[in-house]
Design an enzyme around this catalytic site. Structure first.
Site, short mmCIF file in Angstrom:
data_model
loop_
_atom_site.label_atom_id
_atom_site.label_comp_id
_atom_site.label_asym_id
_atom_site.label_seq_id
_atom_site.Cartn_x
_atom_site.Cartn_y
_atom_site.Cartn_z
N ILE A 155 -8.79 1.20 -5.11
CA ILE A 155 -10.06 0.66 -4.58
C ILE A 155 -11.22 1.61 -4.86
O ILE A 155 -12.29 1.19 -5.30
CB ILE A 155 -9.92 0.37 -3.07
CG1 ILE A 155 -8.83 -0.68 -2.82
CG2 ILE A 155 -11.25 -0.11 -2.48
CD1 ILE A 155 -8.38 -0.83 -1.38
N PRO A 207 -5.79 6.57 2.38
CA PRO A 207 -4.90 6.01 3.41
C PRO A 207 -4.99 6.84 4.68
O PRO A 207 -5.47 7.98 4.64
CB PRO A 207 -3.50 6.16 2.77
CG PRO A 207 -3.63 7.25 1.78
CD PRO A 207 -5.06 7.27 1.31
N THR A 233 -13.84 1.01 4.92
CA THR A 233 -12.93 -0.14 4.77
C THR A 233 -11.50 0.37 4.64
O THR A 233 -10.61 -0.39 4.26
CB THR A 233 -13.28 -0.99 3.54
OG1 THR A 233 -13.19 -0.15 2.38
CG2 THR A 233 -14.65 -1.63 3.62
N ARG A 235 -9.12 2.85 6.97
CA ARG A 235 -8.44 2.64 8.25
C ARG A 235 -9.33 3.22 9.34
O ARG A 235 -9.98 4.25 9.13
CB ARG A 235 -7.06 3.32 8.28
CG ARG A 235 -5.97 2.56 7.53
CD ARG A 235 -5.59 1.24 8.21
NE ARG A 235 -4.53 0.52 7.50
CZ ARG A 235 -4.73 -0.41 6.56
NH1 ARG A 235 -5.97 -0.75 6.22
NH2 ARG A 235 -3.72 -1.01 5.98
N ASP A 259 -15.30 -1.99 8.55
CA ASP A 259 -14.39 -3.14 8.49
C ASP A 259 -13.11 -2.85 9.28
O ASP A 259 -12.27 -3.72 9.45
CB ASP A 259 -14.04 -3.46 7.02
CG ASP A 259 -13.17 -4.70 6.90
OD1 ASP A 259 -13.58 -5.75 7.46
OD2 ASP A 259 -12.09 -4.63 6.29
N GLU A 264 -8.48 -1.18 16.78
CA GLU A 264 -8.67 -2.60 16.44
C GLU A 264 -7.49 -3.49 16.85
O GLU A 264 -7.65 -4.70 17.02
CB GLU A 264 -8.93 -2.78 14.94
CG GLU A 264 -7.74 -2.48 14.04
CD GLU A 264 -8.06 -2.63 12.56
OE1 GLU A 264 -9.07 -2.06 12.11
OE2 GLU A 264 -7.31 -3.33 11.86
N HIS A 296 -11.65 -6.38 9.89
CA HIS A 296 -10.60 -6.07 8.90
C HIS A 296 -10.42 -7.25 7.93
O HIS A 296 -9.34 -7.78 7.77
CB HIS A 296 -9.27 -5.75 9.60
CG HIS A 296 -8.37 -4.88 8.78
ND1 HIS A 296 -7.68 -3.81 9.29
CD2 HIS A 296 -8.06 -4.91 7.46
CE1 HIS A 296 -6.98 -3.23 8.34
NE2 HIS A 296 -7.18 -3.88 7.21
P1 NAI Z 1 -4.37 4.09 -3.32
O1 NAI Z 1 -3.06 4.60 -2.84
O2 NAI Z 1 -4.46 3.44 -4.66
O3 NAI Z 1 -5.46 5.28 -3.29
C1 NAI Z 1 -5.56 6.20 -2.24
C2 NAI Z 1 -6.13 7.49 -2.80
O4 NAI Z 1 -6.37 8.38 -1.71
C3 NAI Z 1 -5.19 8.20 -3.78
O5 NAI Z 1 -5.87 8.50 -4.98
C4 NAI Z 1 -4.80 9.47 -3.03
O6 NAI Z 1 -4.57 10.58 -3.88
C5 NAI Z 1 -6.00 9.69 -2.13
N1 NAI Z 1 -5.71 10.50 -0.96
C6 NAI Z 1 -4.67 10.40 -0.10
N2 NAI Z 1 -4.77 11.34 0.87
C7 NAI Z 1 -5.92 12.02 0.61
C8 NAI Z 1 -6.57 13.11 1.25
N3 NAI Z 1 -6.06 13.69 2.34
N4 NAI Z 1 -7.72 13.57 0.72
C9 NAI Z 1 -8.24 13.01 -0.41
N5 NAI Z 1 -7.67 11.98 -1.06
C10 NAI Z 1 -6.52 11.50 -0.55
O7 NAI Z 1 -4.90 3.11 -2.18
P2 NAI Z 1 -5.94 1.91 -2.31
O8 NAI Z 1 -5.26 0.68 -2.76
O9 NAI Z 1 -7.14 2.38 -3.06
O10 NAI Z 1 -6.32 1.69 -0.78
C11 NAI Z 1 -6.93 2.72 0.00
C12 NAI Z 1 -6.79 2.36 1.48
O11 NAI Z 1 -7.59 1.21 1.76
C13 NAI Z 1 -5.37 1.92 1.91
O12 NAI Z 1 -4.55 3.03 2.21
C14 NAI Z 1 -5.63 1.09 3.12
O13 NAI Z 1 -5.58 1.91 4.27
C15 NAI Z 1 -7.07 0.58 2.91
N6 NAI Z 1 -7.11 -0.88 2.70
C16 NAI Z 1 -7.93 -1.61 3.51
C17 NAI Z 1 -8.03 -2.98 3.36
C18 NAI Z 1 -8.94 -3.80 4.22
O14 NAI Z 1 -8.80 -5.03 4.24
N7 NAI Z 1 -9.90 -3.22 4.93
C19 NAI Z 1 -7.23 -3.68 2.35
C20 NAI Z 1 -6.46 -2.81 1.49
C21 NAI Z 1 -6.40 -1.45 1.68
#
Ligand code: NAI
Length: 335
Positions: A155, A207, A233, A235, A259, A264, A296
C-alpha cells in the site's frame, strides 16, 4: 469444507457466494464477531473465516480446536488480532489474504486527505443548506509539499506513486528500505525522526506489532511540523489516541484522517445511530472540525472484495484438496 464466517455483512456475502462457485465449500454466514462467547458456534465446522475486529485469542483458539476446527482463514491482510503462538500450539494454521488491491486502501487514504484539506465535507454540508459562503474553507496545494510515507509495502508504494504524481516530495521510512524502488520512483528513504520532522502530510502503512504500537505518541507528535495532516489507514493503535487528542486541542497539528481507531472493535461496522457510543475518546475525536473518521472502509471496493473472496476460498481449497498451506501466517519466535 464446512466454513463458518464470523462478522459478515451484506456487502460481502454475495461476493463470497459468487467466488465459491468454483470451490464448492459449504459456507454459513454469521453476523456475530468471533470471540470467547461465540467461538463455540464453530463446533463441527472444518474452518472459520475471521475479519479484522474478531478476537482470535488463546481461549478462542482452544474452543475452536475442541470443536474440530482445522483452519483459521482471515479475509484480511492484518493479523494483529490473532494469537499466532496459540494457533501454532493448537496446530491450527492461520491463512490470510496478503495483498488485495493496495489501490483500494491508498485511494481511500488520498480521498480522506483531499476531503479534509479542501474541506469538502464541510462545503457539501453547507451548500445543501444553501450556504454558499467560502469562509473557513481554505486548504493548501499538495503540489510541492513534503509527504512522509511510513511503511513502503504494497500500500505504501502505491501511496508514494500517487503523491509523486501530485508533484510532492516523498520521504519514506521502512524497516527494509528498497533502494531500487526509491531510485525509480524518486522517493527518499529517511529515518522515522527525519520523516516526522520534515513532512507536511504523514500517512501510516505499517502493520500493527510490538515495534509499531503507538509509534505516533506524545513525543513523536511534538516533533511534527505545525499544521501537518496525519493519515492513518493502517491500524488504530499505531497512534496513541489520548496524545492525538491533546495535540489537536493544542492545535499542534493541522488535522487527522482516521480510517482506523484503536478501540474500534464493537463500534466500527455497527449502526449505533440510536444506541449512541460510550467511548469518550472517539466522541471527542468526532467533535474536531479537522478530524475525519471513516469506519475501517479503506478496503471497500468491488475489486478488493472480489480478490479477498477469491484468495480466502482458494487458501482453504489448497489445504483441503492438496494439504498445502498457502498464505500461511507463521507465528513469530516466542519471547
Ligand atoms: P505490507 O506487509 O505489504 O507492508 C508493510 C510494510 O511495513 C513492510 O514494507 C514492512 O517492512 C514495513 N514495516 C513493518 N514494521 C515496520 C516498522 N516497525 N517500521 C517501519 N516499517 C515497518 O502491508 P500492506 O499490504 O502495505 O498493508 C499495510 C497495513 O495496512 C496492514 O498491515 C494493515 O494493518 C493495513 N490495512 C488496512 C486496511 C483498511 O481497510 N484500513 C486494509 C488493508 C490493510
Amino acid at each position: 469444507m464446512r466454513i463458518l464466517f464470523f462478522d459478515t455483512h451484506r456487502y460481502e456475502k454475495d461476493v463470497f457466494r459468487a467466488a465459491n462457485g468454483e470451490h464448492g465449500h459449504d459456507i454459513v454466514f454469521a453476523e456475530v464477531r468471533l470471540g470467547p462467547e461465540t467461538a463455540g458456534l464453530a463446533a463441527g465446522y472444518d474452518a472459520v473465516c475471521s475479519f479484522v475486529n474478531d478476537r482470535v485469542s488463546a481461549p478462542v483458539i482452544r474452543t475452536l480446536k475442541d470443536g474440530g476446527v482445522r483452519a483459521i482463514a482471515l479475509r484480511c491482510a492484518g493479523f494483529n488480532h490473532v494469537d499466532l503462538q496459540a494457533a501454532a500450539a493448537a496446530g491450527i494454521p492461520v491463512l490470510r489474504v496478503p495483498a488485495y488491491s493496495p489501490h483500494a486502501v491508498a485511494e481511500h487514504a488520498l480521498a480522506l486527505l483531499l476531503t479534509l484539506n479542501r474541506k469538502i465535507h464541510r462545503a457539501h454540508a453547507r451548500v445543501r443548506e444553501l450556504n454558499f459562503s467560502l469562509e473557513g474553507l481554505v486548504g493548501f496545494d499538495l503540489c510541492g509539499k513534503t509527504v512522509g510515507i511510513v511503511g513502503t509495502g504494497n500500500i505504501g508504494r502505491v501511496m508514494c506513486r500517487i503523491f509523486r504524481g501530485l508533484g510532492c516530495q516523498v520521504l519514506a521510512h521502512d524497516l527494509y528500505p528498497d533502494g531500487q524502488f526509491a531510485a525509480t520512483e524518486g522517493v527518499r528513504y529517511v529515518s522515522l525522526e527525519e520523516l516526522l520532522g520534515a513532512s507536511d502530510v504523514i500517512s501510516l502503512h505499517v502493520p500493527l506489532n510490538k515495534g509499531t504500537h503507538h509509534m505516533i505518541d506524545a513525543a513523536s507528535l511534538a516533533r511534527l511540523k505545525p499544521g501537518v495532516i496525519l493519515v492513518n489507514t493502517g491500524r488504530g493503535a499505531l497512534i496513541d489516541t489520548h496524545a492525538l487528542i491533546h495535540a489537536l486541542k493544542k492545535k499542534q497539528i493541522g488535522g487527522a484522517c482516521l480510517d482506523v481507531y484503536e478501540e474500534e472493535e464493537g463500534v466500527f461496522f455497527e449502526d449505533l445511530s440510536e444506541a449512541g457510543i460510550s467511548d469518550d475518546q472517539l466522541a471527542r475525536l468526532l467533535t474536531f472540525p479537522n478530524v475525519l473518521v471513516t469506519s475501517h472502509q479503506a478496503f471497500l471496493t468491488t475489486e478488493a472484495l472480489q480478490q479477498i473472496a477469491a484468495t480466502t476460498l482458494s487458501n482453504l481449497s489448497s489445504l483441503e484438496k492438496h494439504g498445502v498451506l498457502v498464505n500461511q501466517v507463521e507465528a513469530p519466535p516466542a519471547g
